[in-house]
Each structure stands twice: as structure tokens, then as C-alpha cells.
Enzyme design. Structure first.
Site, PDB file in Angstrom:
ATOM      1  N   CYS A  53       0.837  -1.212   0.000  1.00 25.83           N
ATOM      2  CA  CYS A  53       0.000   0.000   0.000  1.00 25.83           C
ATOM      3  C   CYS A  53       0.873   1.264   0.000  1.00 25.83           C
ATOM      4  O   CYS A  53       1.861   1.348   0.721  1.00 25.83           O
ATOM      5  CB  CYS A  53      -0.906  -0.013   1.230  1.00 25.83           C
ATOM      6  SG  CYS A  53      -2.036   1.387   1.277  1.00 25.83           S
ATOM      7  N   CYS A  57       0.492   4.919   6.937  1.00 27.72           N
ATOM      8  CA  CYS A  57      -0.137   4.695   8.253  1.00 27.72           C
ATOM      9  C   CYS A  57       0.876   3.980   9.154  1.00 27.72           C
ATOM     10  O   CYS A  57       1.300   2.855   8.841  1.00 27.72           O
ATOM     11  CB  CYS A  57      -1.388   3.855   8.097  1.00 27.72           C
ATOM     12  SG  CYS A  57      -2.466   4.474   6.771  1.00 27.72           S
ATOM     13  N   CYS A  60       0.581   0.274  10.294  1.00 22.66           N
ATOM     14  CA  CYS A  60       0.088  -0.759   9.371  1.00 22.66           C
ATOM     15  C   CYS A  60       1.177  -1.618   8.735  1.00 22.66           C
ATOM     16  O   CYS A  60       2.076  -1.114   8.054  1.00 22.66           O
ATOM     17  CB  CYS A  60      -0.758  -0.124   8.282  1.00 22.66           C
ATOM     18  SG  CYS A  60      -1.557  -1.388   7.246  1.00 22.66           S
ATOM     19  N   CYS A  97     -16.163  -9.327   5.896  1.00 22.43           N
ATOM     20  CA  CYS A  97     -15.580  -8.025   5.600  1.00 22.43           C
ATOM     21  C   CYS A  97     -14.343  -8.225   4.724  1.00 22.43           C
ATOM     22  O   CYS A  97     -13.389  -8.898   5.116  1.00 22.43           O
ATOM     23  CB  CYS A  97     -15.205  -7.310   6.899  1.00 22.43           C
ATOM     24  SG  CYS A  97     -14.415  -5.719   6.591  1.00 22.43           S
ATOM     25  N   CYS A 129     -19.333  -6.572   3.906  1.00 24.90           N
ATOM     26  CA  CYS A 129     -18.703  -5.305   4.260  1.00 24.90           C
ATOM     27  C   CYS A 129     -17.421  -5.201   3.438  1.00 24.90           C
ATOM     28  O   CYS A 129     -16.795  -6.219   3.124  1.00 24.90           O
ATOM     29  CB  CYS A 129     -18.380  -5.327   5.755  1.00 24.90           C
ATOM     30  SG  CYS A 129     -17.445  -3.888   6.315  1.00 24.90           S
ATOM     31  N   CYS A 189     -19.295   1.722   9.185  1.00 21.53           N
ATOM     32  CA  CYS A 189     -18.488   1.117  10.241  1.00 21.53           C
ATOM     33  C   CYS A 189     -17.248   2.000  10.356  1.00 21.53           C
ATOM     34  O   CYS A 189     -16.457   2.088   9.417  1.00 21.53           O
ATOM     35  CB  CYS A 189     -18.118  -0.310   9.837  1.00 21.53           C
ATOM     36  SG  CYS A 189     -16.931  -1.093  10.936  1.00 21.53           S
ATOM     37  N   ARG A 261     -17.554  -2.670  18.436  1.00 19.82           N
ATOM     38  CA  ARG A 261     -16.822  -3.893  18.084  1.00 19.82           C
ATOM     39  C   ARG A 261     -15.502  -4.017  18.833  1.00 19.82           C
ATOM     40  O   ARG A 261     -14.623  -3.150  18.722  1.00 19.82           O
ATOM     41  CB  ARG A 261     -16.552  -3.907  16.574  1.00 19.82           C
ATOM     42  CG  ARG A 261     -16.086  -5.236  16.031  1.00 19.82           C
ATOM     43  CD  ARG A 261     -15.825  -5.153  14.536  1.00 19.82           C
ATOM     44  NE  ARG A 261     -17.005  -4.821  13.766  1.00 19.82           N
ATOM     45  CZ  ARG A 261     -17.899  -5.698  13.333  1.00 19.82           C
ATOM     46  NH1 ARG A 261     -17.726  -6.981  13.574  1.00 19.82           N
ATOM     47  NH2 ARG A 261     -18.948  -5.303  12.631  1.00 19.82           N
TER      48      ARG A 261
END
Ligand code: SAM
Ligand code: DTB
Ligand code: SF4
Length: 331
Positions: A53, A57, A60, A97, A129, A189, A261
């Protein structure tokens, strides 16, 4: 129950800082006003495109610029996703998801494939999701037309702390995608991570943004940072369970109808610690032996925990399908 959307930081901070047992008691009382308080929604995660990616972040493992042990994987095939969905359903999950390590969705063949996956999983009578990064309004609408139920797009931390954690996009980018998701009448979400080195004020500030949205997110994931070797946050200490419970309880009190969650970090938590989170109002989890790239407790152990605690998995589409509903989905 009317939901409130004009919370001040002071009000939320006062709740977050209450004596621990008072806080849990109040959150549990609010949670128990919901007749389905012992039902827990189970979602299973699948990483349909892993690693590589372009974003930075700092938590991550999938960011290309950090040297982690994550293997980069191109898009999965539709059949592979369907096999995983079937396994998840058999394990008790009502929602699948699908996550992609993308900055944003592009209108290309990979997105066409995601649309096919959404259609196929929806036909299995599971809630679908996606979490694919930023979306424009047309892309959100295409996903909705394909039968998507929810879109996950986390704020992750406060607006004030955002640049320290992520510099390749802004808080406003995040909020814009959430608005596009709402316009397409998908359920939202959105939550965050604790343990990034943020302050209590940052946590409260993030919760305030979520709770002051015109409609509360139907689902708010509270993740404990999973520190991954090679990321800038690899040496962060484990989040104290007390902080996790405070976040969940505060979210439960200020967003009483939302599914809160208990997300990443469960492998480090005992059953007793998780029980405290459910007591404080958590009513959904990610289950299945993997989150996106890191381990998670397996279905068997989670079902044993449900049995022990008297919890039951929630059925799919209990609140109808998003495009059929007139009012906010309740937890
Ligand atoms: N690329 C998309 C995006 O960023 O929205 C979707 C996938 S991204 C991995 C989804 C979420 O996973 C992030 O927003 C973050 O909240 C969570 N996450 C990623 N790495 C994590 C970690 N090490 N610990 C806890 N949560 C993490
Ligand atoms: C969310 O809030 N947590 C999930 C899901 N939404 C996509 C992801 C957690 C990822 C943890 C790190 C990993 O497994 O890569
Ligand atoms: Fe990319 Fe999402 Fe990971 Fe950020 S959180 S690096 S956008 S996969």
C-alpha cells in the site's frame, strides 16, 4: 431512545474518566436496555489484496514503505473468496468483511472484481462489508447497487493527532468518504485504534467526531494496536485492558444504539478481560483465525467463550437490508 449528536469534549471526558466500576455499570445498564444485549455480531475478515500500500499509516504492516514480514498478494479470485465466505458462515459469522491494501478505489478491473465478490457473497445470505480505502460517491453507489451492507473506514485517531500517525491523507479525506458511504445509504463502520501513543484527549476527540455525526455509525470498531515488526509503532507497549474497557464503555454510553466492536488485540486478552468488554457494551467481534494479516483467536475458541458467557451470535440482516430501512439500524 433518542440519540444525542451535540456532545462536548468535556462531557465525553467526564464519562471516560469516571471511576472504573461506575463507568462499566452505567454502560452495562444502557446496553441492557437493548433487548438483544446478549447477542454478538460476528464478522469474519478476509484480505482480498494484501500489502504494497502506498500510504504511510504508521501502525500498518501493509504499507509498502515499511519492511514487515507481510507477503504482497495480488487480488484474490472470486472463487477463493466464496470458499472463505462459506467457511466463515459455517464458523458462525453473519458478516464477511473484505479488506484491500489500497489508498483509494480506482475504476478498473480490480474494482469490477470486488463488485462480483460483493454480489456473490450477498447471494449467500451473508452481510457483506468492504474496506477498500477512499471512495467517491459513484463508487459507493456501485457497491450499494451490488448489495454491499456496510463500509468500514476508520478515523483511527483524533484530527489533532492525525499527522503524527498518517501524512499521506487528511482527516477531511476520511470524513468525505464516510459522507459518500452515507449518501449511498450503506451502513457505516468507523472507529479507531488505541495504543498509538495518543492521549486521553485524542481518544475523546475521536469519539466526539463519531458521536456528533448526523447519524451515528452503525458499527464502531475499537482496535488495540497490534504492534508489528518493521512499522514505526513496533515498540509501542500493549494497551492496558482498563483503557480498552473505558473506550468501549464510553462509546456505548454516547452511541447507545451502535454496535461497538471489540476488534484487533483479542489474542492478547484473556476470556475474563473480554468478558469485561462485553459487560461494558461490546456487542460485536471479528472472528476467524486471522484479522487481515495478523493472528486472531479461532472460531472454536470464540464459540467456547460464547457458550461460557451465555452470548449468542446475531443472525444476518436482523435489521433489514440498508436500502430498505427508513430509520437508523439498531444494535
Ligand atoms: N486500506 C484501507 C484503509 O486504510 O481504510 C482498508 C484496510 S486498513 C488495514 C483497515 C484498518 O485496519 C485501519 O483503518 C486500522 O484501523 C486497522 N489496522 C491496521 N493495522 C492495524 C494494527 N497494526 N493494529 C490495529 N489495527 C490496525
Ligand atoms: C477494523 O477496525 N479492524 C480490522 C478491520 N476494521 C478491517 C482490521 C484490523 C487489522 C489488524 C492488523 C492486521 O491484521 O493486518
Ligand atoms: Fe494502506 Fe489501509 Fe494500511 Fe493505511 S491502513 S497503509 S491505507 S492498508
Amino acid at each position: 431512545m433518542q440519540t444525542k449528536h451535540n456532545w462536548t469534549k468535556e462531557e465525553i471526558l467526564e464519562i471516560y474518566n469516571r471511576p472504573f466500576l461506575d463507568l462499566v455499570y452505567e454502560a452495562a445498564t444502557i446496553h441492557r436496555a437493548n433487548k438483544d444485549y446478549s447477542e454478538v455480531q460476528i464478522s469474519s475478515l478476509i484480505s482480498i489484496k494484501t500489502g504494497g500500500c502506498p500510504e504511510d499509516c504508521s501502525y500498518c504492516p501493509q504499507a509498502a514503505r515499511y519492511h514487515t514480514d507481510v507477503d504482497v498478494h495480488a487480488m484474490m479470485k472470486v472463487d477463493e473468496v466464496l470458499d472463505a465466505a462459506k467457511k466463515a458462515k459455517e464458523g458462525g459469522a453473519s458478516r464477511l468483511c473484505m479488506g484491500a491494501a489500497w489508498r483509494e478505489v480506482r475504476d478498473n478491473r480490480d474494482f469490477d472484481k470486488v463488485i462480483d465478490m460483493v454480489k456473490a457473497v450477498n447471494e449467500m445470505d451473508m452481510e457483506v462489508c468492504c474496506t477498500l480505502g477512499m471512495l467517491n460517491a459513484d463508487q459507493a453507489q456501485r457497491l450499494a447497487d451490488a448489495g454491499l451492507y456496510a463500509y468500514n473506514h476508520n478515523l483511527d485517531t483524533s484530527e489533532e493527532d492525525y499527522k503524527r500517525i498518517i501524512s499521506t491523507r487528511t482527516y477531511d479525506d476520511r470524513l468525505q468518504t464516510i459522507e459518500n458511504v452515507r449518501k449511498a445509504k450503506l451502513t457505516v463502520c468507523s472507529g479507531g485504534i488505541i495504543g498509538l501513543g495518543e492521549t486521553v484527549n485524542d481518544r475523546v476527540s475521536m469519539l466526539r467526531v463519531l458521536a456528533n455525526m448526523p447519524q451515528h455509525p452503525e458499527s464502531v470498531p475499537v482496535n488495540a494496536l497490534v504492534p508489528v515488526k518493521g512499522t514505526p509503532l513496533e515498540n509501542q507497549p500493549r494497551v492496558p485492558i482498563w483503557d480498552m474497557v473505558r473506550m468501549i464503555a464510553t462509546a456505548r454510553i454516547i452511541m447507545p444504539k451502535t454496535c461497538v466492536r471489540l476488534s484487533a488485540g483479542r489474542t492478547e486478552m484473556s476470556t475474563i478481560e473480554q468478558a469485561l468488554c462485553f459487560m461494558a457494551g461490546a456487542n460485536s467481534i471479528f472472528a476467524g483465525d486471522k484479522l487481515l494479516t495478523t493472528p486472531n483467536p479461532d472460531f472454536k475458541d470464540d464459540m467456547a467463550m460464547f457458550e461460557l458467557l451465555g452470548l449468542t451470535p446475531r443472525k444476518a440482516f436482523k435489521n433489514g437490508k440498508p436500502n430498505q430501512k427508513a430509520e437508523e439500524v439498531t444494535a
